[in-house]
Each structure stands twice: as structure tokens, then as C-alpha cells.
Design a protein around this motif. Structure first.
Motif, PDB file in Angstrom:
ATOM      1  N   ILE A  40       0.853  -1.191   0.000  1.00 30.53           N
ATOM      2  CA  ILE A  40       0.000   0.000   0.000  1.00 30.53           C
ATOM      3  C   ILE A  40       0.888   1.241   0.000  1.00 30.53           C
ATOM      4  O   ILE A  40       1.843   1.337   0.761  1.00 30.53           O
ATOM      5  N   GLY A  41       0.572   2.183  -0.893  1.00 30.69           N
ATOM      6  CA  GLY A  41       1.328   3.426  -1.001  1.00 30.69           C
ATOM      7  C   GLY A  41       2.437   3.378  -2.034  1.00 30.69           C
ATOM      8  O   GLY A  41       3.112   4.383  -2.255  1.00 30.69           O
ATOM      9  N   ARG A  42       2.622   2.242  -2.674  1.00 27.83           N
ATOM     10  CA  ARG A  42       3.665   2.099  -3.699  1.00 27.83           C
ATOM     11  C   ARG A  42       3.046   1.539  -4.977  1.00 27.83           C
ATOM     12  O   ARG A  42       2.011   0.887  -4.918  1.00 27.83           O
ATOM     13  N   PRO A  43       3.708   1.769  -6.122  1.00 29.07           N
ATOM     14  CA  PRO A  43       3.194   1.162  -7.349  1.00 29.07           C
ATOM     15  C   PRO A  43       3.283  -0.358  -7.249  1.00 29.07           C
ATOM     16  O   PRO A  43       4.215  -0.905  -6.659  1.00 29.07           O
ATOM     17  N   GLY A  44       2.309  -1.024  -7.827  1.00 23.22           N
ATOM     18  CA  GLY A  44       2.285  -2.477  -7.749  1.00 23.22           C
ATOM     19  C   GLY A  44       2.700  -3.128  -9.055  1.00 23.22           C
ATOM     20  O   GLY A  44       2.911  -2.472 -10.066  1.00 23.22           O
ATOM     21  N   GLN A  45       2.802  -4.434  -9.010  1.00 19.19           N
ATOM     22  CA  GLN A  45       3.042  -5.216 -10.209  1.00 19.19           C
ATOM     23  C   GLN A  45       1.696  -5.454 -10.880  1.00 19.19           C
ATOM     24  O   GLN A  45       0.673  -5.572 -10.205  1.00 19.19           O
ATOM     25  N   VAL A  46       1.697  -5.552 -12.203  1.00 22.95           N
ATOM     26  CA  VAL A  46       0.460  -5.741 -12.957  1.00 22.95           C
ATOM     27  C   VAL A  46       0.614  -6.943 -13.880  1.00 22.95           C
ATOM     28  O   VAL A  46       1.644  -7.107 -14.538  1.00 22.95           O
ATOM     29  N   ARG A  47      -0.445  -7.761 -13.912  1.00 20.20           N
ATOM     30  CA  ARG A  47      -0.477  -8.888 -14.845  1.00 20.20           C
ATOM     31  C   ARG A  47      -1.855  -8.923 -15.486  1.00 20.20           C
ATOM     32  O   ARG A  47      -2.874  -8.806 -14.810  1.00 20.20           O
TER      33      ARG A  47
END
Length: 82
Positions: A40-47
Motif C-alpha cells: 500500500i502506497g507504492r506502485p504495484g506489479q500488474v499482470r
């Protein structure tokens, strides 16, 4: 369609994670099941996984949601920020 946002927060373990699940049409007439996860609060990984119909993509979304809820993730209430 509206995205499902799940959160798992455990201050004792310094854990603050999110998992976003969504189904969206793609540019080629198919549908994509999109997952994003991270801290939370950071960019995440996307699939993104393609499916031929929205029904099949929604089945995948529900399956993933159930698996995450079994691991302790809870649905984020509307209005809360990630």
C-alpha cells in the motif's frame, strides 16, 4: 465494471498489502482479467490475462478473489484510499 480492491494489513508483521482485480475489454474484441498487487502506497506489479468472453474472465476474478480472501485479504470499503 468496477474493480475489486482487497487489502491485508497486519502492523505486528509490518504488512500492508493490496490486491486489485478487474475485468476490462481489450482492443481486439476479447476481455482481460487484470491483477495488480503490492505494498500500500507504492506502485504495484500488474499482470493481464486474456479471455474470449467476459463470463470466463469474471470466473477467473472470482476464483482469485476467493483465494486471496482465504489468505486474510478483506475488501476495501468505498472511499478508502490505497
Amino acid at each position: 465494471m468496477s474493480a475489486v480492491v482487497l487489502r491485508r494489513i497486519d502492523p505486528d508483521r509490518n504488512m500492508a498489502r493490496f490486491y486489485r482485480l478487474d475485468v476490462q475489454p481489450d482492443l481486439f474484441g476479447g476481455w482481460s482479467f487484470i491483477r495488480e498487487w503490492g505494498r500500500i502506497g507504492r506502485p504495484g506489479q500488474v499482470r493481464s490475462t486474456p479471455y474470449p468472453s467476459p463470463a470466463e474472465a469474471m470466473v477467473a476474478l472470482q476464483r482469485q478473489r476467493q483465494a486471496k480472501e482465504q489468505r486474510g485479504y478483506l475488501e476495501q470499503q468505498s472511499g478508502e484510499k490505497i
